[in-house]
Design an enzyme around this catalytic site. Structure first.
Site, mmCIF file in Angstrom:
data_model
loop_
_atom_site.group_PDB
_atom_site.id
_atom_site.type_symbol
_atom_site.label_atom_id
_atom_site.label_comp_id
_atom_site.label_asym_id
_atom_site.label_seq_id
_atom_site.Cartn_x
_atom_site.Cartn_y
_atom_site.Cartn_z
ATOM 1 N N PRO A 15 15.238 -3.527 16.932
ATOM 2 C CA PRO A 15 16.245 -2.569 16.461
ATOM 3 C C PRO A 15 16.133 -2.398 14.951
ATOM 4 C CG PRO A 15 17.259 -4.678 17.016
ATOM 5 C CD PRO A 15 15.825 -4.761 17.438
ATOM 6 N N ASP A 16 16.526 -1.234 14.450
ATOM 7 C CA ASP A 16 16.616 -1.038 12.999
ATOM 8 C C ASP A 16 17.991 -1.582 12.587
ATOM 9 O OD1 ASP A 16 17.090 -0.073 10.421
ATOM 10 O OD2 ASP A 16 15.721 1.609 10.731
ATOM 11 N N ILE A 17 17.975 -2.792 12.039
ATOM 12 C CA ILE A 17 19.233 -3.501 11.764
ATOM 13 C C ILE A 17 20.098 -2.719 10.773
ATOM 14 C CG2 ILE A 17 20.252 -5.655 10.923
ATOM 15 C CD1 ILE A 17 17.653 -7.086 11.683
ATOM 16 N N ASP A 67 8.880 -4.800 12.595
ATOM 17 C CA ASP A 67 9.188 -3.598 13.365
ATOM 18 C C ASP A 67 9.057 -3.834 14.868
ATOM 19 O OD1 ASP A 67 9.855 -1.821 11.251
ATOM 20 O OD2 ASP A 67 7.742 -1.813 10.666
ATOM 21 N N LYS A 96 14.298 8.109 3.148
ATOM 22 C CA LYS A 96 14.710 6.960 3.961
ATOM 23 C C LYS A 96 16.227 6.758 3.898
ATOM 24 C CE LYS A 96 11.339 4.123 4.530
ATOM 25 N NZ LYS A 96 10.286 3.160 4.192
ATOM 26 N N PHE A 149 16.164 -1.349 1.300
ATOM 27 C CA PHE A 149 14.981 -1.466 0.444
ATOM 28 C C PHE A 149 13.816 -0.803 1.155
ATOM 29 C CE2 PHE A 149 15.100 -4.087 -3.450
ATOM 30 C CZ PHE A 149 16.471 -4.226 -3.533
ATOM 31 N N ASN A 197 5.361 -11.780 8.075
ATOM 32 C CA ASN A 197 4.781 -10.950 7.006
ATOM 33 C C ASN A 197 4.867 -11.681 5.685
ATOM 34 O OD1 ASN A 197 7.360 -10.166 5.642
ATOM 35 N ND2 ASN A 197 7.776 -9.359 7.694
ATOM 36 N N LYS A 240 18.375 6.779 7.262
ATOM 37 C CA LYS A 240 19.099 5.581 7.715
ATOM 38 C C LYS A 240 20.606 5.745 7.587
ATOM 39 C CE LYS A 240 15.342 2.502 7.466
ATOM 40 N NZ LYS A 240 14.969 1.245 8.118
HETATM 41 N N1 CTP Z 1 15.071 -2.659 8.221
HETATM 42 C C1 CTP Z 1 15.913 -3.126 9.187
HETATM 43 N N2 CTP Z 1 15.487 -3.315 10.473
HETATM 44 C C2 CTP Z 1 14.234 -3.018 10.827
HETATM 45 C C3 CTP Z 1 13.336 -2.536 9.841
HETATM 46 C C4 CTP Z 1 13.793 -2.365 8.541
HETATM 47 O O1 CTP Z 1 17.070 -3.397 8.874
HETATM 48 N N3 CTP Z 1 13.840 -3.199 12.059
HETATM 49 C C5 CTP Z 1 15.582 -2.441 6.850
HETATM 50 C C6 CTP Z 1 14.973 -3.294 5.781
HETATM 51 O O2 CTP Z 1 15.759 -4.459 5.516
HETATM 52 C C7 CTP Z 1 14.953 -2.379 4.578
HETATM 53 C C8 CTP Z 1 14.706 -1.024 5.199
HETATM 54 O O3 CTP Z 1 15.232 -1.117 6.507
HETATM 55 O O4 CTP Z 1 16.205 -2.306 3.937
HETATM 56 C C9 CTP Z 1 13.251 -0.703 5.263
HETATM 57 O O5 CTP Z 1 13.085 0.391 6.099
HETATM 58 P P1 CTP Z 1 11.789 0.641 6.947
HETATM 59 O O6 CTP Z 1 12.008 1.909 7.687
HETATM 60 O O7 CTP Z 1 11.356 -0.538 7.715
HETATM 61 O O8 CTP Z 1 10.861 0.788 5.766
HETATM 62 P P2 CTP Z 1 9.393 0.536 5.758
HETATM 63 O O9 CTP Z 1 9.016 -0.760 6.374
HETATM 64 O O10 CTP Z 1 9.023 0.784 4.354
HETATM 65 O O11 CTP Z 1 9.031 1.692 6.808
HETATM 66 P P3 CTP Z 1 7.914 2.761 6.880
HETATM 67 O O12 CTP Z 1 6.774 2.004 7.428
HETATM 68 O O13 CTP Z 1 8.512 3.744 7.805
HETATM 69 O O14 CTP Z 1 7.727 3.286 5.480
#
Ligand code: CTP
Length: 409
Positions: A310-312, A281, A342, A328, A212, A346
């Site tokens: 995974p959502d880290i 994602d 959010k 962020f 990205n 989270k």
């Molecule tokens: N993040 C993460 N792991 C992922 C995706 C996101 O740790 N797989 C963290 C990013 O580092 C950031 C935050 O989660 O701190 C962003 O959240 P996310 O839900 O991904 O936000 P957006 O991309 O803005 O999601 P959305 O499309 O749901 O608005």
């Protein structure tokens, strides 16, 4: 609460003492960087230093007359570090200068400036590796450290005498970063802060992948600001074109899974985790180990099967309840409400909502710091300003929770 100034060098008075070594030519660039950053720089030189680069060069760069002669009238050794001087920097500092400074000898203008100073001092050694390794020099450096002097470097590398070793002066940009830290209130001293930054890269095959547009600038600026505020900082980064911030431990990763693994070990024992990385994602379900050939699709449109990463941030926050976690969120509308939602989803202490249309690749940002206690908006500011405001808020939040890893230090 101590609010960090946006620019720690703005309007600060720095006296630069230049002693005789070939690295003097690099100190011209240091003066330029300090002046460009808003500092008021006055230069004193030894006669040996003036044989490498003339005082006129330093006069032009600093905009002030340069003192070389102790007996030129007045009392230049005392005038050069007045009570309003913020920092005395000695660069390059020869072995001889270190010895004189450690022993309190004042037999020329620069050593008299050092002895008569009324401000903190940083020395930047530059010498041959054997001179640096000599027990006398090491003893002098230890004495100076004991006296509260900051010793910056030296680095290892190619020396002017043609050998490789420890003794090389830090580069001007590195010295500047240390000066910024020395002039910043150490509100994160004793804290361990982990920052993730940049994009991730999910391979399709050995030569193609999904990534990205994240530049990494905001995350790198946060790592830099936390270092300047005194923290021990680890930056776990995806692929970016940015130089490693000075003084920060950098761990390079590529995929979301490798970033997660690196972060899981980095956050052990840390006080805070700032998750700025734009983590993909999804990843390709079965990345090919060989380059995929066009013919293999026999004219049909290729289809990539993806699986969720995974959502880290979520996983790390839940596995480490004592860790102060900041996320962020890139948003295009309702930045504050979405950031607050959010944050709750989270399970983290704060989410910084940023205006995605403005932030990507730019040096500027508009953000909302959304915490449980409320939100704070900053419109059209530099990423560096966002970083320093976040460092102030982080210090405040950590101090409210107690000493944390400061005890372990
Ligand atoms: N993040 C993460 N792991 C992922 C995706 C996101 O740790 N797989 C963290 C990013 O580092 C950031 C935050 O989660 O701190 C962003 O959240 P996310 O839900 O991904 O936000 P957006 O991309 O803005 O999601 P959305 O499309 O749901 O608005």
């Amino acid at each position: 609460m101590t609010e960090l100034a946006v620019n720690p060098l703005q309007g600060r008075r720095i006296t630069l003492a230049v002693t005789g070594g070939i690295a003097v030519y690099k100190v011209c660039e240091l003066v330029r960087l300090l002046v460009k950053s808003g500092a008021d720089v006055e230069v004193a030189m030894t006669e040996a230093a003036a044989r490498f680069v003339g005082p006129l060069t330093f006069e032009a760069l600093s905009g002030h007359p340069v003192a070389v002669d102790q007996f030129s009238g007045g009392m230049p050794h005392l005038a050069l570090t007045r009570s309003d001087t913020d920092l005395l920097v000695v660069a390059p500092a020869t072995a001889n200068t270190l010895a004189k400074a450690a022993g309190g000898i004042a037999d020329d203008l620069v050593s008299a400036v050092i002895l008569g100073r009324a401000c903190p001092m940083a020395v930047v050694p530059a010498m041959n590796d054997r001179m640096w390794a000599n027990p006398a020099t090491q003893r002098n450096a230890a004495l100076l450290r004991g006296d509260g002097v900051a010793i910056l470097g030296p680095a290892c590398g190619a020396l002017a005498c043609g050998v490789e070793g420890a003794g090389r002066m830090l580069e001007p940009g590195e010295i500047l970063a240390h000066v910024r830290r020395l002039l910043t209130p150490q509100i994160l001293a004793g804290r361990r802060v982990v920052v993730s930054a940049g994009p991730t890269y999910e391979p399709i095959d050995p030569v193609r992948g999904i990534t990205n547009l994240s530049s990494g600038k905001q995350g790198y600026a946060i790592a830099e600001a936390a270092f300047e505020a005194g923290a021990d900082v680890t930056l776990v980064t995806g692929p970016t074109a940015l130089a490693a911030p000075v003084g920060v431990h950098v761990v390079r990763t590529d995929t979301a899974l490798s970033m997660k693994k690196a972060l899981e070990s980095a956050v052990a024992g840390a006080d805070a985790f700032i998750s700025v990385a734009a983590v993909a994602d999804w990843r390709v379900r079965a990345a090919s180990t060989h380059k995929i050939k066009k013919e293999s699709f026999k004219g049909a449109d290729p289809v990539l099967a993806l699986e969720e990463n995974p959502d880290i941030l979520h996983d790390i926050a839940h596995a480490n309840p004592q860790l102060y976690c900041v996320g962020f969120a890139a948003e295009t509308e309702d930045v504050e409400q979405n950031a607050q939602k959010k944050r709750v989803r989270k399970g983290v202490a704060m989410v910084v909502g940023n205006d995605a249309s403005q932030a990507l690749g730019s040096d500027m940002n508009s953000v909302v710091f959304a915490a449980e206690q409320g939100s704070l908006a900053l419109e059209g500011v530099s990423k560096r300003e966002v970083a320093r405001r976040l460092a102030s808020l982080l210090a405040q939040a950590l101090d409210a929770r107690g000493p944390g890893s400061r005890n372990a230090a």
